[in-house]
Design an enzyme around this catalytic site. Sequence first.
Site, PDB file in Angstrom:
ATOM      1  N   GLY A 221       0.840  -1.189   0.000  1.00  0.00           N
ATOM      2  CA  GLY A 221       0.000   0.000   0.000  1.00  0.00           C
ATOM      3  C   GLY A 221       0.876   1.239   0.000  1.00  0.00           C
TER       4      GLY A 221
ATOM      5  CD  GLN B 193       3.325   5.814   2.854  1.00  0.00           C
ATOM      6  OE1 GLN B 193       2.385   5.263   2.283  1.00  0.00           O
ATOM      7  NE2 GLN B 193       4.307   5.131   3.409  1.00  0.00           N
TER       8      GLN B 193
ATOM      9  CB  CYS C 248       5.251   2.036   7.548  1.00  0.00           C
ATOM     10  SG  CYS C 248       4.743   3.573   6.750  1.00  0.00           S
ATOM     11  CG  LEU C 249       6.565   1.083   1.396  1.00  0.00           C
ATOM     12  CD1 LEU C 249       5.990   1.416   0.033  1.00  0.00           C
ATOM     13  CD2 LEU C 249       7.684   0.052   1.268  1.00  0.00           C
TER      14      LEU C 249
ATOM     15  CG  HIS D 116      -0.457   0.833   7.384  1.00  0.00           C
ATOM     16  ND1 HIS D 116       0.488   0.486   8.327  1.00  0.00           N
ATOM     17  CD2 HIS D 116       0.172   1.674   6.513  1.00  0.00           C
ATOM     18  CE1 HIS D 116       1.628   1.113   8.037  1.00  0.00           C
ATOM     19  NE2 HIS D 116       1.470   1.825   6.934  1.00  0.00           N
ATOM     20  CD  GLU D 117      -1.079   2.225   2.799  1.00  0.00           C
ATOM     21  OE1 GLU D 117      -0.715   3.398   2.633  1.00  0.00           O
ATOM     22  OE2 GLU D 117      -0.286   1.322   3.121  1.00  0.00           O
TER      23      GLU D 117
ATOM     24  CG  HIS E  31       0.196   6.563   5.589  1.00  0.00           C
ATOM     25  ND1 HIS E  31       1.313   7.073   6.213  1.00  0.00           N
ATOM     26  CD2 HIS E  31       0.469   5.254   5.359  1.00  0.00           C
ATOM     27  CE1 HIS E  31       2.217   6.108   6.344  1.00  0.00           C
ATOM     28  NE2 HIS E  31       1.734   5.001   5.839  1.00  0.00           N
TER      29      HIS E  31
HETATM   30 ZN    ZN Z   1       2.708   3.188   5.899  1.00  0.00          ZN
END
Ligand code: ZN
Length: 191
Positions: free
Chosen positions: A45, A50, A98-99, A140-141, A144
């Site tokens: 995701g 981000q 998480c990226l 999770h997304e 963000h």
């Molecule tokens: Zn993340």
Amino acid sequence: MILPILAYGDPILKKKASDISLQYPGLKDLIQNMFDTMYQAKGVGLAAPQIGLPIRLFVIDPSPYAEDDIEVQDLKKVFINPKITQTEGDFCLFNEGCLSIPDIREEIDRQERITIEYMDETGKKFKEAYKGIAARVIQHEYDHVEGKLFTDHLSPLRKRMLQSRLDQISKGEIKVDYKMRFPQKKKRKQA
Ligand code: ZN
């Protein structure tokens, strides 16, 4: 096109994002670039904050988890102006990464079912219910675009224990094999 992913500590990641219209400039290319960036970084995701855009847009493809949950086998999706209207069920722990926070994975407690309203890139509106890994990835997304990170779900003690590693990420003192932008990286003179 691969876009750099903002690292932990960037103020954009703490900002609640705004709704957009379908006339948002370059929306189609932006969505494609977000998928390209997500796949290249081996993520499931990616949310617009981000990549530095404080707008309510995220993409998911949790198919790498299909072995554990067949429902995510074919779930490549775009969520525009999402709103989670209901969160239900038991709380369960799941090991999240998480990226924007490379190399740190933590057990995060979330409820198992959600209902979400959103539109896709053609403007079609949806109201859908998800459970299991899909609900996990979407929550999770969704965090963000609400200006939250998984670290905001940790206990104060656990977060203190991770703080020096989080600071290293902000400074770019980490090895990562995808393109990132670090908020506190000192600029070195080019030799
Ligand atoms: Zn993340």
